[in-house]
Design a protein around this motif. Structure first.
Motif, PDB file in Angstrom:
ATOM      1  N   ASN A  64       0.834  -1.202   0.000  1.00 55.05           N
ATOM      2  CA  ASN A  64       0.000   0.000   0.000  1.00 55.05           C
ATOM      3  C   ASN A  64       0.872   1.256   0.000  1.00 55.05           C
ATOM      4  N   MET A  65       0.634   2.142  -0.943  1.00 51.16           N
ATOM      5  CA  MET A  65       1.351   3.419  -1.017  1.00 51.16           C
ATOM      6  C   MET A  65       0.390   4.591  -0.793  1.00 51.16           C
ATOM      7  N   ASN A  66      -0.782   4.306  -0.248  1.00 49.54           N
ATOM      8  CA  ASN A  66      -1.794   5.322   0.009  1.00 49.54           C
ATOM      9  C   ASN A  66      -1.547   5.938   1.391  1.00 49.54           C
ATOM     10  N   PHE A  67      -0.509   6.747   1.495  1.00 51.80           N
ATOM     11  CA  PHE A  67      -0.129   7.365   2.765  1.00 51.80           C
ATOM     12  C   PHE A  67      -0.973   8.598   3.031  1.00 51.80           C
ATOM     13  N   PHE A  68      -1.247   8.858   4.302  1.00 47.24           N
ATOM     14  CA  PHE A  68      -1.976  10.059   4.696  1.00 47.24           C
ATOM     15  C   PHE A  68      -1.275  10.720   5.875  1.00 47.24           C
ATOM     16  N   LYS A  69      -1.546  12.001   6.047  1.00 48.14           N
ATOM     17  CA  LYS A  69      -0.903  12.798   7.081  1.00 48.14           C
ATOM     18  C   LYS A  69      -1.432  12.423   8.459  1.00 48.14           C
ATOM     19  N   VAL A  70      -0.525  12.377   9.429  1.00 48.62           N
ATOM     20  CA  VAL A  70      -0.880  12.114  10.819  1.00 48.62           C
ATOM     21  C   VAL A  70      -0.266  13.218  11.668  1.00 48.62           C
ATOM     22  N   TYR A  71      -0.988  13.661  12.666  1.00 42.37           N
ATOM     23  CA  TYR A  71      -0.496  14.702  13.578  1.00 42.37           C
ATOM     24  C   TYR A  71       0.127  14.013  14.790  1.00 42.37           C
ATOM     25  N   TRP A  72       1.437  13.860  14.773  1.00 38.44           N
ATOM     26  CA  TRP A  72       2.154  13.189  15.849  1.00 38.44           C
ATOM     27  C   TRP A  72       2.362  14.155  17.011  1.00 38.44           C
ATOM     28  N   THR A  73       2.324  13.649  18.217  1.00 35.31           N
ATOM     29  CA  THR A  73       2.515  14.474  19.414  1.00 35.31           C
ATOM     30  C   THR A  73       3.985  14.611  19.773  1.00 35.31           C
ATOM     31  N   ASN A  74       4.702  13.487  19.835  1.00 39.95           N
ATOM     32  CA  ASN A  74       6.107  13.503  20.268  1.00 39.95           C
ATOM     33  C   ASN A  74       7.005  12.781  19.277  1.00 39.95           C
ATOM     34  N   GLY A  75       6.957  13.181  18.043  1.00 42.69           N
ATOM     35  CA  GLY A  75       7.754  12.518  17.020  1.00 42.69           C
ATOM     36  C   GLY A  75       7.086  11.244  16.549  1.00 42.69           C
ATOM     37  N   TYR A  76       7.720  10.558  15.626  1.00 39.55           N
ATOM     38  CA  TYR A  76       7.149   9.354  15.036  1.00 39.55           C
ATOM     39  C   TYR A  76       8.242   8.310  14.831  1.00 39.55           C
ATOM     40  N   PRO A  77       7.850   7.043  14.712  1.00 39.94           N
ATOM     41  CA  PRO A  77       8.845   5.997  14.491  1.00 39.94           C
ATOM     42  C   PRO A  77       9.509   6.145  13.125  1.00 39.94           C
ATOM     43  N   LYS A  78      10.825   6.084  13.116  1.00 41.70           N
ATOM     44  CA  LYS A  78      11.595   6.200  11.871  1.00 41.70           C
ATOM     45  C   LYS A  78      12.927   5.498  12.053  1.00 41.70           C
ATOM     46  N   SER A  79      13.626   5.318  10.967  1.00 37.46           N
ATOM     47  CA  SER A  79      14.911   4.614  11.014  1.00 37.46           C
ATOM     48  C   SER A  79      15.878   5.277  11.995  1.00 37.46           C
ATOM     49  N   ALA A  80      15.881   6.603  12.029  1.00 37.82           N
ATOM     50  CA  ALA A  80      16.818   7.345  12.878  1.00 37.82           C
ATOM     51  C   ALA A  80      16.600   7.105  14.372  1.00 37.82           C
ATOM     52  N   ASN A  81      15.399   6.710  14.788  1.00 35.52           N
ATOM     53  CA  ASN A  81      15.162   6.426  16.209  1.00 35.52           C
ATOM     54  C   ASN A  81      14.853   4.942  16.441  1.00 35.52           C
ATOM     55  N   ASN A  82      15.413   4.086  15.562  1.00 36.69           N
ATOM     56  CA  ASN A  82      15.233   2.635  15.659  1.00 36.69           C
ATOM     57  C   ASN A  82      13.748   2.261  15.678  1.00 36.69           C
ATOM     58  N   CYS A  83      12.999   2.906  14.791  1.00 40.44           N
ATOM     59  CA  CYS A  83      11.557   2.656  14.660  1.00 40.44           C
ATOM     60  C   CYS A  83      10.841   2.785  16.001  1.00 40.44           C
TER      61      CYS A  83
END
Length: 118
Positions: A31-50
């Motif tokens: 699925n490539m149907n991404f939508f915007k999310v309003y994160w409170t304290n950042g989000y999981p990503k490679s830089a923070n080990n998901c």
């Protein structure tokens, strides 16, 4: 239900039912149907080990996260304005016209449309 988080914090839904004959593309692993999310304290990503290992890294460079679905009433009365609605609600829903006729009943007040199951 799983969420796939891309490098800029957008989310796509991934659903793996236990038994199915066909999995619609808008919920499969690709699925490539991404939508915007309003994160409170950042989000999981490679830089923070998901999310410090809360989610798992995926080959595409994003993270795959487990979720829990919770339904609760936000308003006990019709909101006074669209601004009030948007201050509480961040994620939308499917267009009610996508469902069978008569599934939802529309109520409109203060410039806001609310749909209730019939």
């Amino acid at each position: 239900i799983l969420l796939k988080v891309n490098s800029i914090g957008q989310v796509a839904i991934v659903y793996k039912p236990e038994d199915y004959a066909y999995l619609h593309p808008h919920i499969d692993e690709d699925n490539m149907n991404f939508f915007k999310v309003y994160w409170t304290n950042g989000y999981p990503k490679s830089a923070n080990n998901c999310g410090n290992g809360v989610c798992e890294a995926i080959v595409s460079g994003g993270c795959l996260c487990k979720t829990a679905v919770s339904e609760s009433r936000v308003f006990s009365r019709m909101p006074k304005s669209p601004r009030e609605v948007l201050s509480y609600l961040k994620v939308g829903a499917y267009d009610p016209s996508a469902f069978d006729a008569g599934k939802y009943v529309k109520y409109e007040e203060n410039g806001i449309k609310a749909y209730f199951t019939s």
